[in-house]
Design an enzyme around this catalytic site. Structure first.
Site, PDB file in Angstrom:
ATOM      1  N   CYS A   1       3.659   3.931  -1.241  1.00 21.21           N
ATOM      2  CA  CYS A   1       2.373   3.149  -1.001  1.00 21.21           C
ATOM      3  C   CYS A   1       1.236   3.891  -1.280  1.00 21.21           C
ATOM      4  CB  CYS A   1       2.490   2.499   0.527  1.00 21.21           C
ATOM      5  SG  CYS A   1       2.507   3.800   1.695  1.00 21.21           S
TER       6      CYS A   1
ATOM      7  N   CYS B   1      -2.975  -0.218   5.356  1.00 16.80           N
ATOM      8  CA  CYS B   1      -2.570   0.709   4.400  1.00 16.80           C
ATOM      9  C   CYS B   1      -2.911   1.961   4.709  1.00 16.80           C
ATOM     10  CB  CYS B   1      -2.581   0.267   2.711  1.00 16.80           C
ATOM     11  SG  CYS B   1      -4.409   0.530   2.404  1.00 16.80           S
TER      12      CYS B   1
ATOM     13  N   CYS C   1      -6.148   7.749  -0.032  1.00 15.89           N
ATOM     14  CA  CYS C   1      -7.687   7.408  -0.610  1.00 15.89           C
ATOM     15  C   CYS C   1      -8.633   7.719   0.434  1.00 15.89           C
ATOM     16  CB  CYS C   1      -7.574   5.908  -0.429  1.00 15.89           C
ATOM     17  SG  CYS C   1      -7.359   4.991   1.124  1.00 15.89           S
TER      18      CYS C   1
ATOM     19  N   ASP D   1      -0.060   6.677   0.273  1.00 18.36           N
ATOM     20  CA  ASP D   1      -0.724   7.427   1.392  1.00 18.36           C
ATOM     21  C   ASP D   1       0.601   8.291   2.153  1.00 18.36           C
ATOM     22  OD1 ASP D   1      -3.370   6.916   1.479  1.00 18.36           O
ATOM     23  OD2 ASP D   1      -2.752   4.721   2.183  1.00 18.36           O
TER      24      ASP D   1
END
Lengths: 396, 124
Positions: free
Chosen positions: B33, B102, B58, B35
């Protein structure tokens, strides 16, 4: 702050000469509707015809084969939808590739839910479609092949002329999304052997909100999406966006005018950037084909770093780039292109794309390289995926 | 898209690193995903004396990691357990909606690190 734009595959600035011509059609007596018979209408129609001639000349078509649309996306939708339904009695099988733009992929997927069969061709690690796979996928029900000329994320140039010959032999309608390639490499509809071809103005210093669909004379294709007036020879209803179409025509003219010279210049910059990045940074790979790639296209995956964090860091230093990481796409999935090329998820998340343009210089490339170095070091030092033994940095 | 606070924590993250022989480690997320966060805590007398993180992700992932370490440092275990995803996001003046799910995993990583510490205490 010094600002450098390295995102020309996303969009380009409007060329000043394009803006000047467009401005002319936003003022004075030049507001007419080309469908009107009077003086004002005739001015507009004249401008429309002139733009159409410029586009036809640039891609080796005749004017009757050019339809102006609102975007590359509309052109792709119209091309595929129209070809699918016009050929419906002959068959229901459509072939496309795994790395197409969503304007193609999602259109094909929508048709799938309406009774069409779809083959999505795989690509190799460079993002390239194999002509043998295309041939093997063809059945007696195949009515349409749609493959992009060059990929937007990794810059790989597809073997379009070969697919075109095959499609012609088998009498299958062939659509090419040339949104990324036009103005960077030659796009001639006869050399490529296409029936349908899409362009978008804003990718080559034209305005946004205008695109073009080429439809070869004799192609079994009818527009099937928009109901309305008889504009564009009854193939695209809606009053023409004259200022944008005029701008499109001018941008097309300028794009082909110096294509050889400008491509050479960009290839030199591109190759210098690729070489320096690969030399300076460990755990970085070039994505896409090393040679068969767009002259202005540079793309990498940086292992152990997420793409958005690179993008943000560069933006803070004035450099605009893009990434195919999940975080920049607004979904949880990273780029379908990189996944199709066989990159694992965590690597695909570290993608970085730099697409050069007419105003970029060697100094810009140098500046980027200098700025990038501490960014990579900093983000990797923070990454739990980076083992200290892998690092070019001292362990804490 | 990001608040000034998020950009500040992204650009100058607090408490980056690892703690050798720490009292507890918490890891959340996965490479798929995009992360991954790892939080290390050093607990003395029921107080989080030191806390460090490592994050792959991110801007929001890095900023929430940094913020959670700042919020937890010096707190008792009970106080630290009250830190939630929402309180981390609030302290950063909010996160874009798609990032709430997320990339806002730092509070989970902290709770896991505390759990890890508590499990090791029970064994003693």
């Amino acid at each position: 702050m010094r600002r450098i734009y390295f995102d020309h595959s996303a969009t380009t600035p409007v060329h000043p000469l394009v803006a000047r011509e467009m401005d002319h059609f936003l003022t004075g007596d030049n507001f007419g509707n080309p469908s009107s018979m009077h003086y004002f209408g005739r001015i507009a129609l004249n401008a429309l015809d002139e733009a159409r001639e410029k586009v036809a000349r640039a891609i080796g078509a005749s004017t009757g084969e050019i339809i102006f649309t609102s975007s590359g996306t509309e052109s792709d939708n119209m091309a595929i939808h129209g070809a699918a339904y016009t050929n419906r009695r002959r068959g229901n099988h459509i072939i496309t590739s795994a790395v197409e733009h969503h304007a193609v992929l999602h259109t094909v997927r929508a048709l799938e839910s309406h009774g069409f069969d779809v083959t999505i061709l795989p690509v190799d690690r460079y993002g390239m479609v194999d002509i043998n796979d295309v041939e093997a996928a063809i059945t007696d029900k195949t009515i349409l092949i749609s493959v992009m000329h060059a990929n937007n994320e990794v810059g790989t140039i597809m073997p379009i002329a070969e697919i075109g010959r095959l499609a012609q032999e088998r009498r299958i309608t062939f659509h090419v999304d040339a949104v990324q390639s036009f103005g960077k490499i030659p796009v001639n509809v006869d050399d490529l052997g296409v029936n349908l071809l899409s362009l978008a103005g804003h990718k080559f210093y034209g305005p946004k909100g205008v695109g073009m669909l080429y439809v070869r004379k004799g192609t079994p294709w009818k527009q099937t999406m928009l109901y309305g007036g008889a504009q564009e020879h009854m193939r695209r209803a809606g009053t023409e966006n004259i200022p944008a179409i005029v701008g499109f025509g001018k941008a097309v003219e300028l794009a082909v005018e110096k294509i050889d010279e400008e491509s050479k210049r960009l290839i030199t910059l591109r190759d210098r950037m690729i070489k320096e990045v690969l030399d300076r940074f460990p755990h970085v790979e070039l994505t896409g084909h090393p040679n068969l790639r767009l002259p202005n296209h540079v793309s990498f995956v940086f292992r152990y770093i997420e793409g958005e964090s690179m993008l943000l860091s560069l933006d803070m230093r004035g450099i605009a780039v893009s990434s195919g990481s999940a975080c920049t796409s607004g979904s949880l999935e990273p780029s379908h292109v990189l996944l199709s090329m066989g990159y694992p998820h965590e690597v695909a998340h570290g993608s970085l794309r730099l697409t050069l343009g007419k105003d970029n210089t060697e100094e810009d490339v140098e500046y980027f390289l200098d700025v990038m170095e501490p960014i990579v070091t900093r983000l990797r030092a923070m990454s739990p995926l980076m083992r200290n033994s892998d690092a070019n940095i001292p362990a804490e | 898209m990001y608040s000034e606070k998020v950009m500040d924590h992204f650009n100058n993250p607090r408490n980056v690193g690892e703690i050798q022989d720490c009292s507890g480690v918490g890891e959340v997320g996965n490479p798929v995903c995009g992360d991954i966060m790892k939080i290390f805590i050093q607990v003395e007398d029921n107080i989080i004396k030191d806390i460090k993180f490592k994050t792959f992700g991110c801007g929001a992932a890095i900023a929430t990691s940094s913020m959670v370490t700042e919020m937890a440092k010096g707190k008792t275990i009970e106080e630290a357990l009250k830190i939630t995803k929402q309180s981390v996001a609030d302290k950063l003046d909010g996160l874009p909606p798609q990032k709430m799910h997320c990339s806002n995993l730092a509070a989970d990583a902290l709770h896991k690190a505390i759990e890890d510490y508590q499990n090791s205490q029970e064994k003693k």
